[in-house]
Design a protein around this motif. Structure first.
Motif, PDB file in Angstrom:
ATOM      1  N   ARG A  63      -2.489  -1.111   7.431  1.00  0.00           N
ATOM      2  CA  ARG A  63      -3.214   0.022   6.852  1.00  0.00           C
ATOM      3  C   ARG A  63      -4.358  -0.654   6.057  1.00  0.00           C
ATOM      4  NH1 ARG A  63       0.873   3.847   5.547  1.00  0.00           N
ATOM      5  NH2 ARG A  63       0.902   3.059   3.220  1.00  0.00           N
ATOM      6  N   GLN A  90       2.085  -1.503   6.069  1.00  0.00           N
ATOM      7  CA  GLN A  90       1.247  -1.157   4.937  1.00  0.00           C
ATOM      8  C   GLN A  90       0.110  -2.125   4.862  1.00  0.00           C
ATOM      9  OE1 GLN A  90       3.176  -0.476   1.241  1.00  0.00           O
ATOM     10  NE2 GLN A  90       4.487   1.010   2.165  1.00  0.00           N
ATOM     11  N   ASP A 142       0.876  -1.271   0.019  1.00  0.00           N
ATOM     12  CA  ASP A 142       0.005   0.012  -0.201  1.00  0.00           C
ATOM     13  C   ASP A 142       0.813   1.472  -0.045  1.00  0.00           C
ATOM     14  OD1 ASP A 142      -2.211   1.743   0.098  1.00  0.00           O
ATOM     15  OD2 ASP A 142      -2.320   1.616   2.316  1.00  0.00           O
TER      16      ASP A 142
END
Ligand code: SF4
Ligand code: SF4
Lengths: 324, 344
Positions: free
Chosen positions: B331, B328, A288
């Protein structure tokens, strides 16, 4: 606080161009790596064998602008043998023969009993053995490249303006301006751009800016024998990618997913996006990524507050009763 | 590469060779090992042969950590100089002005030295680009460095006093920005430990810069004039230690590199020197010349070690894929859970 994204196509702008790398058809031939080096005159980066796989360039760097990743997994590719048609098989007859004929040894026979296992074969432990004795595994291969981000951190943080956005919406370093400050390198959330130690400047994929200018496609896309690397207007590529994922899903390859195509993601979508068959981090990609400059206004505010605090602290030190 | 050993009991630690089981040694990696202290539960995550996701900064520690340190010292010294100037502590003012000029000059040398193409340094001022902290910093230094020099020259020569006072004031306005912008310089990258610390790092750098400037004052100014330096040392040390503490509490996983390995050693040394120097300064800095000097040197060294520690921790966090992938992933998981939480 990011720079304006790529220009909107209009009368004076060509459409935004990009790559769609469909890793499901990549055969790991590295033609792209070679074509890129040839066309862009990228220096050699050593002929080393890593010993970990057929990958010998390891990662993207100043001298590797295309990098083919190799991953070996104990997992079949979808629920089928690619290239084998079963249209002429009568499954009811095959079912009737289950456990009766040698060709259909029956349920439970796909993994041999521990005693019968071939030496080294993990009998009944991980991946089943096929009736013909082969284990099921899959190779994932993927040709990685600069993502030419919509919100490109490298471009945002470049203090000299050496990195710029072209009329094709790509991100390119102007090597006659770069002073080798190296700021772009830790800024890139994908670990793409890097510094050439002997030359001092930063280098990365230009999406063959020189070839695009004369209407040619980038060298890697031209060289790719399976069309795993597809070049074109980003809008078209996104449509093509969506239908390719749907096609793979209906063929039972449920692992297929797009990476970097979403304009809502942390970097505003990639100009070079991918079709992957596993999680991005398996290929060495961040799951991400977020453009670091998204938080920059907030960072400046905290720094300003800290500066005020410091000033106040010094003022307090001089206040009050003191023996000089 | 091979780490196998032939022993009387057979071969130990051999690679599996042709009996290798695919997907065992590569691709997936379970963390643990290496004697790390688990701060958070070990997360299982995938990597590409354990390779880093990011390209770590290619900066030389001496140049860039040195640049951060000297910038911090210079900026806070300018404030100290202005205070001393205002309160007519002549010697302290001179010391602080010299320290600001010297430190900012050296920091520019370090910055230029670290460029891949030093002769192109002026390209930094080719554009004005608020999205690039390095560009903003270059403009800041271009304005700040001449002011410190003017302030010092006027003080030393005793001429153009009004202009000197104005330069001293100007340097005191830009100085604190020079001290804290370097935190933005680090934070505005994809380096996990730097980026995640963007709220606390500027305060830590401000405190550390104040302690360093106080250190110079203690070291070089007459004991009779060091009272403000002693106070500043304790305020600075408090701010620095407080904000690094907050940082450790707020950012869980990516603050780990600040406590481990080389970076951890530097951070602990910095803390010890800063605390020791401050205590000594407060207790004896106004009476004993020797104590003041020792305290000053300790504060200067502690401040330098903070910058080197922060620098190393960032590099370590970029080199370990854990700090990129795990946060990440977390998240993404949170984002995915959000819509379902809203409907239930
Ligand atoms: S992938 Fe990295 S180098 Fe490429 S445009 Fe994005 S930030 Fe820049
Ligand atoms: S190394 Fe070159 S391209 Fe990268 S930020 Fe610095 S000046 Fe820009």
């Amino acid at each position: 606080m990011t720079e304006q994204g790529p220009p909107q196509p209009g009368a004076d702008h060509p459409p935004r161009m990009g790559f769609f790398t469909d890793t499901s058809v990549c055969i790991g031939c590295k033609a792209c790596e070679v074509a890129c080096k040839e066309w862009n005159a990228v220096p050699a980066d050593g002929l080393e064998l890593t010993g970990m796989s057929y990958d010998n360039s390891r990662r993207l760097s100043s001298d590797t602008w295309r990098h083919v990743a190799f991953i070996e997994q104990r997992k079949p590719l979808g629920g089928q043998e690619p290239g084998v048609s079963h249209d002429n098989v009568d499954i009811f007859r095959a079912a009737a023969g289950l456990g009766v004929t040698i060709a259909s040894p029956g349920p439970g026979a796909t993994a041999p009993a521990p005693a019968d296992a071939l030496p080294g074969a993990p009998a009944g432990e991980t991946s089943p053995l096929a009736p013909d004795g082969r284990t099921e595994l899959r190779w994932l291969m993927s040709s990685d490249v600069c993502k030419h981000c919509t919100h490109a951190a490298c471009l945002d943080v470049c203090p000299t303006g050496s990195l710029f956005r072209t009329e094709f919406g790509t991100v390119v370093v102007q090597e006659d301006i770069c002073n080798g400050c190296g700021y772009c390198i830790p800024a890139c959330p994908y670990g793409v751009i890097d510094q050439r130690p002997d030359d001092g400047r930063a280098w990365k994929c230009t999406l063959c800016y020189d070839r695009l200018g004369v209407g040619a496609e980038p060298a890697c896309a031209k060289a790719c024998p399976t069309d795993s690397i597809q070049f074109g207007p980003l809008e078209q590529l996104r449509e093509r990618a969506a239908s390719r994922v749907a096609q793979l899903h209906s063929a039972g390859v449920l692992d297929a997913r797009l990476y970097g195509e979403d304009p809502q993601d942390g970097v505003g979508g990639d100009g070079a996006f991918f079709l992957l068959l596993d999680e991005p981090e398996v290929y060495g990609l961040p799951p991400d990524p977020v453009v670091t400059t998204r938080d920059l206004p907030s960072m400046w505010r905290y720094a300003a507050a800290a500066a005020v605090t410091l000033t106040a602290g010094v003022a307090v030190s001089f206040l009050g009763r003191s023996h000089r | 590469m091979s780490e196998s050993d032939v022993t009387p009991e057979g071969v130990r630690g051999a690679r599996p060779g042709r009996e290798a089981v695919t997907g065992r040694a590569a691709g997936r990696r379970r963390r643990g090992g290496r004697g790390e202290r688990p701060v958070v539960p070990e997360a299982e995550f995938s990597t590409y042969y354990g390779m880093p996701v990011l390209n770590p900064p290619r900066w030389e520690a001496l140049d860039i950590a040195g640049y951060l340190y000297l910038g911090g010292l210079a900026g806070a010294s300018s404030l100290l100089a202005a205070g001393a100037h205002l309160t007519a502590r002549r010697r302290l003012a001179l010391v602080a002005k010299s320290s600001a000029t010297g430190a900012v000059s050296l920091s520019l040398v370090a910055l230029i030295h670290d460029l891949g193409r030093p002769e192109r340094f002026l390209n930094m001022l080719r554009v004005f680009k608020p999205t690039s902290p390095m560009n903003v910093g270059s403009w800041l230094l271009a304005g700040y460095a001449p002011l410190t020099m003017a302030a010092l020259l006027s003080d030393v020569s005793g001429r153009y006093r009004p202009a000197g006072a104005a330069a001293t004031a100007g340097a005191a306005v830009l100085g604190p920005l020079v001290t804290t912008y370097t935190a933005v310089l680090l934070a505005d990258t994809a380096v996990p430990s730097w980026h995640d610390g963007y709220r606390q790092l500027p305060f830590a750098f401000a405190g550390s810069g104040a302690a360093a400037a106080a250190g110079v004052g203690l070291l070089a100014a007459p004991v009779a004039e060091t009272a403000p330096a002693c106070k500043l040392a304790s305020l600075g040390a408090g701010l620095e230690l407080g904000s690094t503490q907050v940082m450790k509490r707020r950012i869980v996983l990516t603050s780990e590199p600040f406590e481990q390995g080389h970076a951890g050693t530097l951070m602990r040394a910095s803390k010890a020197l800063t605390v020791g120097g401050t205590l000594l300064a407060v207790c004896a800095g106004r009476r004993s010349r020797v104590a003041a000097s020792v305290a000053g040197a300790a504060l200067l060294a502690g401040s330098a070690m903070l910058r080197f520690g922060v620098f190393r921790a960032g590099v370590a966090s970029a080199e370990d894929p854990k700090y990129t992938v795990v946060p990440q992933r977390a998240r993404l998981k949170k984002q995915r859970n959000k819509p379902s939480a809203a409907t239930s």
